[in-house]
Design a protein around this motif. Sequence first.
Motif, PDB file in Angstrom:
ATOM      1  N   UNK A 261      -5.598  14.106   4.918  1.00  0.00           N
ATOM      2  CA  UNK A 261      -5.600  12.919   5.763  1.00  0.00           C
ATOM      3  C   UNK A 261      -4.424  12.965   6.728  1.00  0.00           C
ATOM      4  N   UNK A 262      -4.661  12.478   7.921  1.00  0.00           N
ATOM      5  CA  UNK A 262      -3.618  12.416   8.938  1.00  0.00           C
ATOM      6  C   UNK A 262      -2.969  11.044   9.011  1.00  0.00           C
ATOM      7  N   UNK A 263      -3.253  10.196   8.042  1.00  0.00           N
ATOM      8  CA  UNK A 263      -2.670   8.861   8.041  1.00  0.00           C
ATOM      9  C   UNK A 263      -1.190   8.944   7.688  1.00  0.00           C
ATOM     10  N   UNK A 264      -0.368   8.316   8.472  1.00  0.00           N
ATOM     11  CA  UNK A 264       1.071   8.319   8.243  1.00  0.00           C
ATOM     12  C   UNK A 264       1.417   7.152   7.328  1.00  0.00           C
ATOM     13  N   UNK A 265       2.115   7.461   6.258  1.00  0.00           N
ATOM     14  CA  UNK A 265       2.502   6.415   5.326  1.00  0.00           C
ATOM     15  C   UNK A 265       3.664   5.607   5.896  1.00  0.00           C
ATOM     16  N   UNK A 266       3.642   4.328   5.552  1.00  0.00           N
ATOM     17  CA  UNK A 266       4.706   3.440   6.029  1.00  0.00           C
ATOM     18  C   UNK A 266       5.986   3.702   5.242  1.00  0.00           C
ATOM     19  N   UNK A 267       7.073   3.856   5.956  1.00  0.00           N
ATOM     20  CA  UNK A 267       8.380   4.049   5.359  1.00  0.00           C
ATOM     21  C   UNK A 267       9.348   3.008   5.898  1.00  0.00           C
TER      22      UNK A 267
END
Length: 267
Positions: free
Chosen positions: A103-109
């Motif tokens: 997946x290319x979804x960027x996780x929230x940091x």
Amino acid sequence: MPLVKRSIKPRHLCRGALPDRVTSELECVTNSTLAAIIKQLGSLSKHAEDIFGELFIEANSFYMRMNSLQERVDLLAVKVTQLDSTVEEVSLQDINMRKAFKSSTIQDQEVVSRTSIPNPVMEMYHQCDKPPPLNILTPYRDDKKDGLKFYTDPSYFFNLWKEKMLQATENKRKEKRRQKVSTSGQALSLQARPHSRPAPPRSPLFGSEQKLVEDPSREVKKVRKARNRRQEWNIMAYDKELRPDARLTPSPYHGMSSESSLSPDNR
């Protein structure tokens, strides 16, 4: 301690001191109450606008994600309809050799950060009293530490979490090193241990008794004697007075000379 995100002000409508030289106190209280109600309505409308703005941002992000997902589903549907199982045969090995979906979804940091603070909380933060200017005493400290951090330190909890994580990592590294040392010590002890000599072969002996030549440190088990029917018949041929003692072990060659004359068939 709970943190109030949105607070409508003023909370008390009729509470307040009357100014001096008021001719009509009832009229003054009525006017101040109406003004407080108008202020409450203005604060309520402001918070409502902020709430609807946050809902719009969340709905927009949700719409963008659903739109990208719908595009991927449409492309996959086109590919599935174009496949022909009779022409294209995909082996199981080819399927296993392909890379898995990533997946290319960027996780929230950094969810809890200064940039992610809501607008009402930021306004409350700016309305608070500022800390005393203790940072002007920093050049006079011998340890070169920031003087303001002794009063308030926003990075305290992060530094505390970082120290705990580093300590846990160091403990795991020491545990792995200790396990490696113990396993290597066991391997060296097994290599230094002398090999045990094999037991000598057993020599065949005549009769029902056999002497086992084994390691003297091992416990020798007694072997049950084999039953000899012919020897029992030869003993039964004697009278009770002439029979040998049962506690004494008769020789396997006893009665062999008179076996033909003392057998039950020749009696």
